[in-house]
Scaffold this active site. Sequence first.
Site, PDB file in Angstrom:
ATOM      1  N   GLY A  14     -10.638  -2.463 -10.494  1.00  0.00           N
ATOM      2  CA  GLY A  14     -10.660  -3.665  -9.645  1.00  0.00           C
ATOM      3  C   GLY A  14     -10.853  -3.314  -8.180  1.00  0.00           C
ATOM      4  O   GLY A  14     -10.820  -2.139  -7.790  1.00  0.00           O
ATOM      5  N   ALA A  15     -11.040  -4.370  -7.351  1.00  0.00           N
ATOM      6  CA  ALA A  15     -11.280  -4.156  -5.916  1.00  0.00           C
ATOM      7  C   ALA A  15     -10.128  -3.361  -5.296  1.00  0.00           C
ATOM      8  O   ALA A  15     -10.348  -2.438  -4.522  1.00  0.00           O
ATOM      9  CB  ALA A  15     -11.437  -5.509  -5.219  1.00  0.00           C
ATOM     10  N   VAL A  16      -8.886  -3.712  -5.648  1.00  0.00           N
ATOM     11  CA  VAL A  16      -7.734  -3.015  -5.080  1.00  0.00           C
ATOM     12  C   VAL A  16      -7.528  -1.671  -5.774  1.00  0.00           C
ATOM     13  O   VAL A  16      -7.249  -0.656  -5.121  1.00  0.00           O
ATOM     14  CB  VAL A  16      -6.465  -3.892  -5.191  1.00  0.00           C
ATOM     15  CG1 VAL A  16      -5.228  -3.116  -4.770  1.00  0.00           C
ATOM     16  CG2 VAL A  16      -6.615  -5.147  -4.334  1.00  0.00           C
ATOM     17  N   ARG A 101       7.717 -10.910  -6.756  1.00  0.00           N
ATOM     18  CA  ARG A 101       8.029 -10.698  -5.333  1.00  0.00           C
ATOM     19  C   ARG A 101       9.312 -11.373  -4.877  1.00  0.00           C
ATOM     20  O   ARG A 101      10.010 -10.856  -4.014  1.00  0.00           O
ATOM     21  CB  ARG A 101       6.873 -11.223  -4.463  1.00  0.00           C
ATOM     22  CG  ARG A 101       5.675 -10.322  -4.474  1.00  0.00           C
ATOM     23  CD  ARG A 101       4.593 -10.939  -3.602  1.00  0.00           C
ATOM     24  NE  ARG A 101       3.328 -10.269  -3.804  1.00  0.00           N
ATOM     25  CZ  ARG A 101       2.149 -10.849  -3.605  1.00  0.00           C
ATOM     26  NH1 ARG A 101       2.080 -12.104  -3.213  1.00  0.00           N
ATOM     27  NH2 ARG A 101       1.038 -10.176  -3.799  1.00  0.00           N
ATOM     28  N   CYS A 130      -1.167 -10.164   0.799  1.00  0.00           N
ATOM     29  CA  CYS A 130      -1.938  -9.386   1.786  1.00  0.00           C
ATOM     30  C   CYS A 130      -1.838  -9.944   3.207  1.00  0.00           C
ATOM     31  O   CYS A 130      -1.643  -9.191   4.170  1.00  0.00           O
ATOM     32  CB  CYS A 130      -3.394  -9.311   1.334  1.00  0.00           C
ATOM     33  SG  CYS A 130      -4.051 -10.866   0.741  1.00  0.00           S
ATOM     34  N   SER A 160     -12.672 -10.554  -0.486  1.00  0.00           N
ATOM     35  CA  SER A 160     -11.997  -9.511  -1.275  1.00  0.00           C
ATOM     36  C   SER A 160     -10.660  -9.974  -1.826  1.00  0.00           C
ATOM     37  O   SER A 160     -10.178  -9.423  -2.809  1.00  0.00           O
ATOM     38  CB  SER A 160     -11.789  -8.267  -0.421  1.00  0.00           C
ATOM     39  OG  SER A 160     -11.070  -8.609   0.754  1.00  0.00           O
ATOM     40  N   LYS A 214       3.694 -18.459   0.278  1.00  0.00           N
ATOM     41  CA  LYS A 214       4.028 -17.025   0.197  1.00  0.00           C
ATOM     42  C   LYS A 214       4.275 -16.477   1.595  1.00  0.00           C
ATOM     43  O   LYS A 214       5.161 -15.651   1.807  1.00  0.00           O
ATOM     44  CB  LYS A 214       2.875 -16.231  -0.442  1.00  0.00           C
ATOM     45  CG  LYS A 214       2.719 -16.407  -1.949  1.00  0.00           C
ATOM     46  CD  LYS A 214       1.466 -15.662  -2.420  1.00  0.00           C
ATOM     47  CE  LYS A 214       0.977 -16.221  -3.740  1.00  0.00           C
ATOM     48  NZ  LYS A 214      -0.384 -15.747  -4.072  1.00  0.00           N
ATOM     49  N   HIS A 243      -8.945  -9.489   6.430  1.00  0.00           N
ATOM     50  CA  HIS A 243      -8.380 -10.799   6.755  1.00  0.00           C
ATOM     51  C   HIS A 243      -8.033 -10.863   8.243  1.00  0.00           C
ATOM     52  O   HIS A 243      -7.604  -9.863   8.824  1.00  0.00           O
ATOM     53  CB  HIS A 243      -7.072 -11.023   5.992  1.00  0.00           C
ATOM     54  CG  HIS A 243      -7.221 -11.262   4.520  1.00  0.00           C
ATOM     55  ND1 HIS A 243      -8.417 -11.461   3.893  1.00  0.00           N
ATOM     56  CD2 HIS A 243      -6.272 -11.351   3.539  1.00  0.00           C
ATOM     57  CE1 HIS A 243      -8.210 -11.654   2.600  1.00  0.00           C
ATOM     58  NE2 HIS A 243      -6.921 -11.592   2.355  1.00  0.00           N
TER      59      HIS A 243
HETATM   60  P1  A2P Z   1     -11.698  -4.321 -16.153  1.00  0.00           P
HETATM   61  O1  A2P Z   1     -12.624  -3.904 -15.041  1.00  0.00           O
HETATM   62  O2  A2P Z   1     -11.745  -3.363 -17.308  1.00  0.00           O
HETATM   63  O3  A2P Z   1     -11.804  -5.770 -16.520  1.00  0.00           O
HETATM   64  P2  A2P Z   1     -10.141  -7.558  -9.735  1.00  0.00           P
HETATM   65  O4  A2P Z   1      -8.834  -8.006  -9.126  1.00  0.00           O
HETATM   66  O5  A2P Z   1     -11.009  -6.847  -8.764  1.00  0.00           O
HETATM   67  O6  A2P Z   1     -10.830  -8.672 -10.464  1.00  0.00           O
HETATM   68  O7  A2P Z   1      -9.734  -6.438 -10.859  1.00  0.00           O
HETATM   69  C1  A2P Z   1      -8.870  -6.688 -11.940  1.00  0.00           C
HETATM   70  C2  A2P Z   1      -8.477  -5.372 -12.629  1.00  0.00           C
HETATM   71  O8  A2P Z   1      -7.607  -5.676 -13.723  1.00  0.00           O
HETATM   72  C3  A2P Z   1      -9.652  -4.617 -13.214  1.00  0.00           C
HETATM   73  O9  A2P Z   1      -9.427  -3.224 -13.091  1.00  0.00           O
HETATM   74  C4  A2P Z   1      -9.607  -5.034 -14.680  1.00  0.00           C
HETATM   75  O10 A2P Z   1     -10.189  -4.101 -15.576  1.00  0.00           O
HETATM   76  C5  A2P Z   1      -8.116  -5.062 -14.901  1.00  0.00           C
HETATM   77  N1  A2P Z   1      -7.785  -5.856 -16.104  1.00  0.00           N
HETATM   78  C6  A2P Z   1      -8.142  -7.127 -16.389  1.00  0.00           C
HETATM   79  N2  A2P Z   1      -7.669  -7.484 -17.614  1.00  0.00           N
HETATM   80  C7  A2P Z   1      -6.996  -6.413 -18.103  1.00  0.00           C
HETATM   81  C8  A2P Z   1      -6.266  -6.137 -19.309  1.00  0.00           C
HETATM   82  N3  A2P Z   1      -6.128  -7.064 -20.274  1.00  0.00           N
HETATM   83  N4  A2P Z   1      -5.714  -4.906 -19.470  1.00  0.00           N
HETATM   84  C9  A2P Z   1      -5.841  -3.974 -18.512  1.00  0.00           C
HETATM   85  N5  A2P Z   1      -6.509  -4.168 -17.337  1.00  0.00           N
HETATM   86  C10 A2P Z   1      -7.080  -5.367 -17.138  1.00  0.00           C
END
Ligand code: A2P
Length: 334
Positions: A14-16, A101, A130, A160, A214, A243
């Site tokens: 993911g982005a983070v 939180r 954030c 983001s 929040k 931000h």
């Molecule tokens: P994946 O890339 O395999 O979907 P963002 O906040 O940028 O949208 O990223 C969300 C993050 O959470 C990604 O790394 C995504 O992986 C992960 N994620 C989403 N669903 C699941 C899940 N069921 N199990 C584990 N990780 C997940």
Amino acid sequence: MSKSFCVAVAGATGAVGVEMVKTLEKRNFPVGKLKLLASARSAGKTVKFHGEDVVIEEMTENSFKGVDIALFSAGGDISRAYRQAVVSSGAVMIDNSSAFRMDADVPLIVPEVNPEDVKLHHGVIANPNCTTAIMLVAVAPLHRAKGLKRAVVSTYQAASGAGAKGMQELIDQTRQVLNNEPISPKAFAHRIAFSLIPHIDSFTDNGYTKEELKMLNESRKMLHLPELLLSCTSVRIPALRAHSEALNLEFSDEITPEEARAILAKAPGVTLCDDPANNLYPMPVDATEKYDVLVGRIRQDISRRDKRGLDLFVSGDQLLKGAALNAVQIAELL
Ligand code: A2P
């Protein structure tokens, strides 16, 4: 010999999550073993860490055996679903979502604000919202000196904040609008390219969004100020990843802009960026990929008859101080 830790990053694609891995590397966090966890969609892909390929694994309840610290950024539902598995395996969960939180037994930490609270954890530590983290890096040192009473905040939040899909939607939509192509908003409720949206997270009964509340509730918790008054309007703007916030602050004691500058010049995590004569003030492009929060436009609030009001403007990288960096700093505190 110095100790090293087994660190898991949950939501590593993911982005983070991507920034968490980069931050662990850049800050030379003592990682003995790194486990990268995501959904089945990402299993088998590799990510470089200190020059080595690390294979992403599908996250399951068995992923946390031997893990010391688990950095979570895969959304609140995933954090809730895995909390028990993480804690019972003996790992400490540092969670970027809003799931825990406000729980009394979960410390909410910005290391520049309330590092002492980290000791109160029972296996879970929360990373704040954030915008709250970015605001408090600038506000906490002023509060320690002059006693914060009330804040009125308007935010200018980057794409983001809605994750990798939010950033991609801004990029794709900008191109579509320029090319007169049809658009189909998904990550945001409306078109974000060449516009803005005064709506982040869902609306509550009093007309504020959850994101805005929040700011109030998390600030009260981290500053240990249950009586703090705060009103916020959160706005999504077409910036990519930093931000910004306009802050109107009221203190118990008088404070001049010169005093505020002197306090902020020495504050950890702050870069003063306040020279309007030379067009120097905080902007999202300048805050992007920086660890520090930029603080400027510091001036006396002229809507008051006393000197207890201050206006200022801050910009901070949402993915770093607003998320990944703060989480890694919490791991460093541990
Ligand atoms: P994946 O890339 O395999 O979907 P963002 O906040 O940028 O949208 O990223 C969300 C993050 O959470 C990604 O790394 C995504 O992986 C992960 N994620 C989403 N669903 C699941 C899940 N069921 N199990 C584990 N990780 C997940």
